[in-house]
Write a protein that holds these residues in place. Structure first.
Motif, mmCIF file in Angstrom:
data_model
loop_
_atom_site.group_PDB
_atom_site.id
_atom_site.type_symbol
_atom_site.label_atom_id
_atom_site.label_comp_id
_atom_site.label_asym_id
_atom_site.label_seq_id
_atom_site.Cartn_x
_atom_site.Cartn_y
_atom_site.Cartn_z
ATOM 1 N N MET A 173 0.835 -1.201 0.000
ATOM 2 C CA MET A 173 0.000 0.000 0.000
ATOM 3 C C MET A 173 0.866 1.246 0.000
ATOM 4 N N SER A 174 0.390 2.284 -0.653
ATOM 5 C CA SER A 174 1.146 3.522 -0.690
ATOM 6 C C SER A 174 0.827 4.364 0.517
ATOM 7 N N ASP A 175 1.810 5.157 0.942
ATOM 8 C CA ASP A 175 1.596 6.068 2.053
ATOM 9 C C ASP A 175 1.563 7.483 1.510
ATOM 10 N N PRO A 176 0.654 8.352 2.011
ATOM 11 C CA PRO A 176 0.496 9.662 1.415
ATOM 12 C C PRO A 176 1.623 10.623 1.707
ATOM 13 N N GLN A 177 2.512 10.363 2.662
ATOM 14 C CA GLN A 177 3.453 11.374 3.104
ATOM 15 C C GLN A 177 4.870 10.843 3.263
ATOM 16 N N ARG A 178 5.342 9.979 2.374
ATOM 17 C CA ARG A 178 6.688 9.466 2.494
ATOM 18 C C ARG A 178 7.688 10.502 2.006
ATOM 19 N N PRO A 179 8.960 10.422 2.554
ATOM 20 C CA PRO A 179 9.388 9.376 3.472
ATOM 21 C C PRO A 179 9.329 9.776 4.944
ATOM 22 N N ARG A 180 9.856 11.001 5.304
ATOM 23 C CA ARG A 180 10.040 11.323 6.719
ATOM 24 C C ARG A 180 8.714 11.464 7.463
ATOM 25 N N ALA A 181 7.777 12.220 6.911
ATOM 26 C CA ALA A 181 6.517 12.463 7.596
ATOM 27 C C ALA A 181 5.632 11.226 7.639
ATOM 28 N N SER A 182 6.017 10.169 6.921
ATOM 29 C CA SER A 182 5.218 8.948 6.951
ATOM 30 C C SER A 182 5.177 8.342 8.351
ATOM 31 N N LEU A 183 6.129 8.688 9.190
ATOM 32 C CA LEU A 183 6.104 8.206 10.569
ATOM 33 C C LEU A 183 4.846 8.681 11.295
ATOM 34 N N ARG A 184 4.296 9.803 10.866
ATOM 35 C CA ARG A 184 3.108 10.340 11.513
ATOM 36 C C ARG A 184 1.808 9.815 10.909
ATOM 37 N N THR A 185 1.888 9.246 9.706
ATOM 38 C CA THR A 185 0.655 8.873 9.015
ATOM 39 C C THR A 185 0.562 7.414 8.597
ATOM 40 N N ALA A 186 1.669 6.682 8.627
ATOM 41 C CA ALA A 186 1.708 5.369 7.979
ATOM 42 C C ALA A 186 0.655 4.408 8.506
ATOM 43 N N VAL A 187 0.587 4.242 9.824
ATOM 44 C CA VAL A 187 -0.358 3.289 10.402
ATOM 45 C C VAL A 187 -1.787 3.681 10.068
ATOM 46 N N VAL A 188 -2.113 4.962 10.236
ATOM 47 C CA VAL A 188 -3.479 5.423 9.981
ATOM 48 C C VAL A 188 -3.830 5.260 8.502
ATOM 49 N N TRP A 189 -2.905 5.625 7.632
ATOM 50 C CA TRP A 189 -3.189 5.533 6.204
ATOM 51 C C TRP A 189 -3.447 4.103 5.769
ATOM 52 N N ASP A 190 -2.631 3.172 6.211
ATOM 53 C CA ASP A 190 -2.817 1.775 5.816
ATOM 54 C C ASP A 190 -4.181 1.256 6.274
ATOM 55 N N VAL A 191 -4.542 1.575 7.507
ATOM 56 C CA VAL A 191 -5.830 1.129 8.049
ATOM 57 C C VAL A 191 -6.986 1.799 7.300
ATOM 58 N N LEU A 192 -6.841 3.083 7.040
ATOM 59 C CA LEU A 192 -7.896 3.826 6.347
ATOM 60 C C LEU A 192 -8.086 3.324 4.924
ATOM 61 N N GLU A 193 -6.999 3.085 4.229
ATOM 62 C CA GLU A 193 -7.101 2.595 2.851
ATOM 63 C C GLU A 193 -7.825 1.254 2.804
ATOM 64 N N ASP A 194 -7.532 0.381 3.755
ATOM 65 C CA ASP A 194 -8.229 -0.903 3.829
ATOM 66 C C ASP A 194 -9.717 -0.707 4.107
ATOM 67 N N ALA A 195 -10.031 0.215 5.018
ATOM 68 C CA ALA A 195 -11.433 0.466 5.377
ATOM 69 C C ALA A 195 -12.214 1.003 4.183
ATOM 70 N N LEU A 196 -11.620 1.901 3.431
ATOM 71 C CA LEU A 196 -12.286 2.436 2.243
ATOM 72 C C LEU A 196 -12.495 1.351 1.192
ATOM 73 N N ASP A 197 -11.511 0.495 1.053
ATOM 74 C CA ASP A 197 -11.637 -0.611 0.100
ATOM 75 C C ASP A 197 -12.787 -1.536 0.491
ATOM 76 N N ARG A 198 -12.920 -1.790 1.781
ATOM 77 C CA ARG A 198 -14.039 -2.635 2.248
ATOM 78 C C ARG A 198 -15.388 -1.973 1.983
ATOM 79 N N ARG A 199 -15.449 -0.633 2.167
ATOM 80 C CA ARG A 199 -16.706 0.064 1.913
ATOM 81 C C ARG A 199 -17.064 0.022 0.434
#
Length: 252
Positions: free
Chosen positions: A1-27
């Motif tokens: 999965m892609s992260d919206p804010q790589r590379p350095r700022a991905s530390l702040r968003t990576a977990v949330v983005w991965d979970v959110l992308e999965d949730a949207l895919d399920r919807r």
């Protein structure tokens, strides 16, 4: 999965983005729709809204700051998704003055509850904006992470203040008006009519690791991202996370 804010700022968003992308895919699969209607309340300049629009979804961002909305418009245009991103000035308490009640397949409420007078009302409004079975993504400041950070910095009195203060603040100079435990957030979400699917600790380690180490040590960033992902759902680590993420689905 892609992260919206790589590379350095991905530390702040990576977990949330991965979970959110999965949730949207399920919807998408559950609704049979190619594109979802997503509301990002407090979405600012589009850290999540623009990547969500890149997935093909229609995103409405509600934010009180005209400057943030101007930056959102520019960012969406640069990303080629201006036709799928709409910015509206407003806030969570007056949400239905500017958007439709019950009109969204997913609602993002990230970094909002810390700053509102009535967090419970904020959660209720976010949930009321959802269609039945819609997904709620809630991100808020965690109490344990602040206590740990102050203690590790040698500010032991401030750490104790944060631990005992009803709002989780360490003192008058604290820039964050309110922090939460995972229990407080899940109780608020469930009371508003959401079935909690998962709770994640965000930035468990990232804010404690020297930035120079992550920036200069080969492979350190990817290794830290993997460590964050591995610890995110473990209760022992959620309790010391800088932020807490709650993902749930509106009942009925």
């Amino acid at each position: 999965m892609s992260d919206p804010q790589r590379p350095r700022a991905s530390l702040r968003t990576a977990v949330v983005w991965d979970v959110l992308e999965d949730a949207l895919d399920r919807r998408v699969k559950a609704t049979g729709q190619g594109a979802l209607d997503v509301l990002d309340t407090g979405g600012g300049s589009g850290n999540f809204a623009v990547p969500v629009a890149r997935l093909g979804h229609r995103v409405t961002v509600v934010d009180p700051s005209p400057n943030a909305l101007f930056a959102l418009e520019r960012r969406a245009a640069e990303a080629g998704v201006a036709d799928r991103v709409r910015g509206v000035q407003g806030d969570i308490h007056g949400l239905f003055d500017v958007v439709e009640r019950g009109g969204y397949d997913a609602v993002l409420c990230h970094g909002v509850l810390e700053y509102v007078e009535d967090p419970a009302e904020g959660v209720r409004h976010a949930v009321e904006a959802l269609r039945p079975s819609g997904a709620l993504s809630l991100l808020a400041a965690g109490l344990g992470g602040a206590v740990l950070a102050r203690a590790l910095a040698g500010h032991f009195t401030e750490a104790r203040n944060a631990l005992t203060d009803p709002a989780g603040r360490w003192g008058e100079g604290d820039p964050v008006p309110r922090r939460f435990t995972a229990e407080q957030l899940t109780e608020a979400v469930e009371a508003a009519g959401v079935e909690v699917g998962a709770v994640h600790g965000v930035r468990v380690f990232a804010d404690l690791v020297p930035g120079v180490l992550v920036d200069t040590e080969p492979g350190a960033l990817d290794a830290l991202l993997k460590l964050e992902a591995a610890a995110a759902e473990l209760p022992a680590f959620r309790s010391v996370a800088t932020q807490l993420h709650v993902l749930g689905e509106k009942r009925g």
